[in-house]
Design an enzyme around this catalytic site. Structure first.
Site, PDB file in Angstrom:
ATOM      1  N   VAL A 292       0.861  -1.188   0.000  1.00 55.60           N
ATOM      2  CA  VAL A 292       0.000   0.000   0.000  1.00 55.60           C
ATOM      3  C   VAL A 292       0.896   1.237   0.000  1.00 55.60           C
ATOM      4  CG1 VAL A 292      -1.910  -1.116   1.208  1.00 55.60           C
ATOM      5  CG2 VAL A 292      -0.193   0.104   2.512  1.00 55.60           C
ATOM      6  N   SER A 293       0.294   2.380  -0.340  1.00 54.41           N
ATOM      7  CA  SER A 293       1.050   3.628  -0.454  1.00 54.41           C
ATOM      8  C   SER A 293       1.786   3.941   0.842  1.00 54.41           C
ATOM      9  CB  SER A 293       0.104   4.788  -0.749  1.00 54.41           C
ATOM     10  OG  SER A 293      -0.841   4.436  -1.717  1.00 54.41           O
TER      11      SER A 293
ATOM     12  N   PHE B  13      -3.661  -1.539  -5.444  1.00 51.71           N
ATOM     13  CA  PHE B  13      -3.790  -0.550  -6.528  1.00 51.71           C
ATOM     14  C   PHE B  13      -2.650   0.457  -6.506  1.00 51.71           C
ATOM     15  CE2 PHE B  13      -8.103  -1.994  -5.538  1.00 51.71           C
ATOM     16  CZ  PHE B  13      -8.455  -2.494  -6.781  1.00 51.71           C
ATOM     17  N   CYS B  14      -2.065   0.656  -5.354  1.00 52.57           N
ATOM     18  CA  CYS B  14      -1.009   1.650  -5.236  1.00 52.57           C
ATOM     19  C   CYS B  14      -0.065   1.216  -4.133  1.00 52.57           C
ATOM     20  CB  CYS B  14      -1.595   3.018  -4.915  1.00 52.57           C
ATOM     21  SG  CYS B  14      -0.400   4.342  -4.908  1.00 52.57           S
ATOM     22  N   PRO B  15       1.221   0.989  -4.384  1.00 50.90           N
ATOM     23  CA  PRO B  15       1.917   1.344  -5.624  1.00 50.90           C
ATOM     24  C   PRO B  15       1.700   0.392  -6.792  1.00 50.90           C
ATOM     25  CG  PRO B  15       3.449   0.402  -4.059  1.00 50.90           C
ATOM     26  CD  PRO B  15       2.143   0.526  -3.347  1.00 50.90           C
TER      27      PRO B  15
END
Lengths: 377, 76
Positions: A292-293, B13-15
């Site tokens: 995740v980010s 989905f991210c990254p």
């Protein structure tokens, strides 16, 4: 029960404050004690650095004293951990003290490592430290025209930042009346202009509208500082007048030295947020190896889950929540508009058209952060 | 001695899976193999595109029960 929080960034601070409030009765009764160990007596609002780089915020607005952000019941020490002895449920600090724990929360964060790419630290402007952001603003201020290259290291903090810096550059030079004298070229590591498909689909026509050039599948290999050329692992290159980099980052050295995770990222259960194999050790924010980010937003939502679960373990003997991968990212689309991306493990973001109110919300959040990190928002 | 490593980038989905792969390729040694797991429909094409352009070696690329299993060897 002794709860030890190692690290005083966004994730660690929210966990400590949230726990102090949830467990106030137990703390007053002497049944629970919360201790935080951090490397610094200051707390920086890292997203503010982008504004400093464009002269929209002054550096002193980025900081608060860490002690002023914590609930008074949190026992706070500026004494970074140097050794994690998980088999003994204890850590050793720089000053030589030993802290025992029943529950450990590791929130040490990450650090930028531009030096991993030859020439990047010397040749590129970055906005990931106070000094870097101020220097970048001064370079932009003196820039009268020419070619600006934006390059992106992997992995990097806040995956939205590369897009935001492009919008900000466009608006900054428009405001100075020299936009037509400036070529802005964006270079991105994968085969579209943003890793989130929905962001890439939305941003591409925006880039075209602003006249932004872009090259995808460009992973920075080295910077020839003398000749002002940036080269990619994919064997392409670009000659620039000003280079701006989103630098690569990695987890903290103490994590690597203690063998807790490759690259300084700790293997973490994606729902329980515990260190794999250690149910009494939680990991939050940039420190995890989760896909995740690496953002304050992810740290915030993870911290809420962790504190709710530690609290429920104290009260009823079991955790009550799973982390669902939630992230909420503002996206500044210039100096007077913004949108956002919200997603989790299962649901991709659904981007809305940028608006002025969303930008005002973001500007407000820049102040509200200090309420958020206190665990109140 | 070369190693084989599994990178689980399912449901992200991210990254995103390709960014995860690039991250781990940078940490790996020449000769190491990485197996990427991805539920992103685009990975079956996006990953080989990058691997071929940068000059690593595609070992296999198959979709099993909705999950892409993509094996790549670091070549440089």
């Amino acid at each position: 029960m002794k709860i030890l929080v190692v690290g005083g960034g966004t994730g660690g601070t929210i966990v400590a404050n949230n726990l102090a409030r949830r467990l106030s009765g137990e703390i007053r009764a002497g049944k629970v004690k919360i201790t935080m160990l951090s490397a610094s007596d200051k707390h920086m609002y890292q997203p503010g650095l982008l504004y400093v780089a464009f002269g929209q915020m002054m550096p002193d607005e980025l900081y608060r004293d860490q002690a002023s952000l914590l609930e008074s019941s949190v026992d706070f020490h500026v004494d970074p951990v140097e050794q994690f002895e998980l088999d003994k449920n204890q850590v050793k600090t720089k000053s030589g003290k030993v802290h025992m724990y029943d529950v450990l929360v590791i929130a040490t964060g990450s650090r930028i490592v531009p030096e991993q790419i030859p020439g990047l630290a010397e040749g590129a402007e970055t906005f990931y430290s106070e000094a870097g952001a101020v220097k970048m603003f001064k370079r932009l201020r003196e820039f009268q025209g020419g070619k600006i290259a934006v390059v992106v290291g992997v992995p990097h903090k806040c995956p939205i930042a590369p897009v935001e810096v492009i919008f900000s550059l466009n608006d900054y030079f428009k405001a100075r009346g020299i936009r037509e004298k400036v070529t802005i070229k964006y270079h991105y590591p994968i085969g579209r202009i943003h890793t989130i498909k929905e962001v890439a689909t939305w941003a591409k026509p925006e880039f075209d509208r602003m006249g932004i050039e872009y090259e995808t599948l460009f992973n920075v290999k080295e910077v020839d500082v003398k000749n002002k050329v940036v080269k990619s692992e994919e064997d392409t290159e670009y000659a620039y007048d000003l280079l701006i980099a989103i630098p690569p980052h990695r987890g903290m050295e103490v994590i690597e030295k203690n063998g807790l995770g490759e690259g300084g990222w700790i293997p973490t259960d994606r729902h329980k947020l515990t260190l794999n194999g250690h149910d009494n050790v939680y990991v939050v924010g940039d420190t995890t190896n989760l896909p995740v980010s690496k953002t304050g937003s992810a740290a915030h939502f993870e911290a809420e889950v962790i504190s709710e679960n530690i609290s429920s373990i104290v009260k009823i003997g079991t955790p009550v929540r799973d982390y669902d991968g939630k992230v909420y990212c503002f996206i500044e689309t210039g100096h007077d508009s913004a949108t956002y991306a919200m997603f989790n493990y299962q649901n991709p973001p659904n981007l809305k058209p940028p608006s002025k109110p969303m930008h005002w919300f973001k500007m407000s959040y820049n102040k509200m952060y200090w309420t958020s990190v206190r665990g109140l928002l | 001695m070369s190693e084989t490593k599994l990178v689980d980038a399912r449901d992200t989905f991210c990254p995103g899976p390709l960014m995860e792969l690039i991250t781990h390729m940078k940490q790996a040694s020449v000769g190491d193999t990485i197996e990427l797991l991805s539920t992103d429909e685009g990975s079956g094409a996006d990953v080989p595109e990058w691997v071929n352009k940068v000059g690593h070696e595609m070992l296999s690329n198959e979709k099993i029960e909705g999950v892409w299993h993509i094996k790549v060897r670091k070549a440089k």
